[in-house]
Design a protein around this motif. Structure first.
Motif, PDB file in Angstrom:
ATOM      1  N   VAL A 174       9.837   1.085  -7.199  1.00 26.99           N
ATOM      2  CA  VAL A 174       9.081   0.691  -6.013  1.00 26.99           C
ATOM      3  C   VAL A 174       9.499   1.570  -4.847  1.00 26.99           C
ATOM      4  O   VAL A 174      10.686   1.805  -4.631  1.00 26.99           O
ATOM      5  N   LYS A 175       8.518   2.047  -4.106  1.00 23.20           N
ATOM      6  CA  LYS A 175       8.774   2.777  -2.867  1.00 23.20           C
ATOM      7  C   LYS A 175       8.252   1.911  -1.721  1.00 23.20           C
ATOM      8  O   LYS A 175       7.113   1.431  -1.775  1.00 23.20           O
ATOM      9  N   SER A 190       8.021   1.610   2.619  1.00 21.91           N
ATOM     10  CA  SER A 190       8.259   2.244   3.913  1.00 21.91           C
ATOM     11  C   SER A 190       9.113   1.332   4.780  1.00 21.91           C
ATOM     12  O   SER A 190       8.910   0.133   4.838  1.00 21.91           O
ATOM     13  N   TYR A 249       3.904   0.189   4.061  1.00 21.52           N
ATOM     14  CA  TYR A 249       3.254   0.320   2.758  1.00 21.52           C
ATOM     15  C   TYR A 249       4.264   0.238   1.618  1.00 21.52           C
ATOM     16  O   TYR A 249       5.451   0.489   1.796  1.00 21.52           O
ATOM     17  N   TRP A 250       3.743  -0.140   0.462  1.00 20.08           N
ATOM     18  CA  TRP A 250       4.541  -0.145  -0.759  1.00 20.08           C
ATOM     19  C   TRP A 250       3.776   0.604  -1.826  1.00 20.08           C
ATOM     20  O   TRP A 250       2.555   0.724  -1.778  1.00 20.08           O
ATOM     21  N   SER A 251       4.511   1.111  -2.789  1.00 20.62           N
ATOM     22  CA  SER A 251       3.930   1.845  -3.898  1.00 20.62           C
ATOM     23  C   SER A 251       4.716   1.517  -5.161  1.00 20.62           C
ATOM     24  O   SER A 251       5.943   1.548  -5.152  1.00 20.62           O
ATOM     25  N   ILE A 307       5.426   2.769  -8.879  1.00 23.85           N
ATOM     26  CA  ILE A 307       5.272   3.960  -9.704  1.00 23.85           C
ATOM     27  C   ILE A 307       5.814   3.693 -11.108  1.00 23.85           C
ATOM     28  O   ILE A 307       6.668   2.834 -11.309  1.00 23.85           O
ATOM     29  N   GLN A 339       1.754   7.013  -9.635  1.00 23.70           N
ATOM     30  CA  GLN A 339       1.541   5.775  -8.888  1.00 23.70           C
ATOM     31  C   GLN A 339       0.517   4.912  -9.611  1.00 23.70           C
ATOM     32  O   GLN A 339      -0.526   5.402 -10.028  1.00 23.70           O
ATOM     33  N   PHE A 360      -0.549   0.227  -4.990  1.00 23.17           N
ATOM     34  CA  PHE A 360      -0.019   0.350  -3.630  1.00 23.17           C
ATOM     35  C   PHE A 360      -0.673  -0.702  -2.750  1.00 23.17           C
ATOM     36  O   PHE A 360      -1.668  -1.317  -3.123  1.00 23.17           O
ATOM     37  N   TRP A 392      -0.480  -2.534   1.655  1.00 22.18           N
ATOM     38  CA  TRP A 392       0.023  -2.554   3.030  1.00 22.18           C
ATOM     39  C   TRP A 392       0.411  -3.968   3.390  1.00 22.18           C
ATOM     40  O   TRP A 392      -0.249  -4.932   2.974  1.00 22.18           O
ATOM     41  N   CYS A 402       6.445  -6.168   1.781  1.00 24.21           N
ATOM     42  CA  CYS A 402       6.108  -5.105   0.832  1.00 24.21           C
ATOM     43  C   CYS A 402       6.842  -5.309  -0.487  1.00 24.21           C
ATOM     44  O   CYS A 402       6.257  -5.177  -1.565  1.00 24.21           O
ATOM     45  N   ALA A 448       4.976  -5.892  -4.062  1.00 30.56           N
ATOM     46  CA  ALA A 448       5.182  -4.954  -5.163  1.00 30.56           C
ATOM     47  C   ALA A 448       5.724  -5.672  -6.396  1.00 30.56           C
ATOM     48  O   ALA A 448       5.277  -5.411  -7.524  1.00 30.56           O
TER      49      ALA A 448
END
Length: 60
Positions: free
Chosen positions: A7-8, A10, A24-26, A28, A36, A39, A41, A48, A52
């Protein structure tokens, strides 16, 4: 080989991209390479993380 997930999130606001939900989250996934798969917001970095993880648990 089983896929790997990460998980990424911000930690800095991106109000220029989304004023109402500036973080935001992503999600992967690695199978043969990283890509990815989801994702979104949210209003905070903490939200986030939960969003996720909710998406991840729906996959597994």
């Amino acid at each position: 080989m089983e896929p790997e997930y990460a998980v990424k999130i911000s930690l800095t606001k991106h109000e220029h991209d989304n004023f109402e939900k500036p973080y935001y989250w992503s999600l992967i996934k690695y199978d043969k390479s990283w890509h990815q798969i989801a994702f979104g917001w949210e209003e905070s970095s903490e939200k986030c993380f939960f969003s996720a993880m909710e998406y991840y648990h729906k996959l597994t």
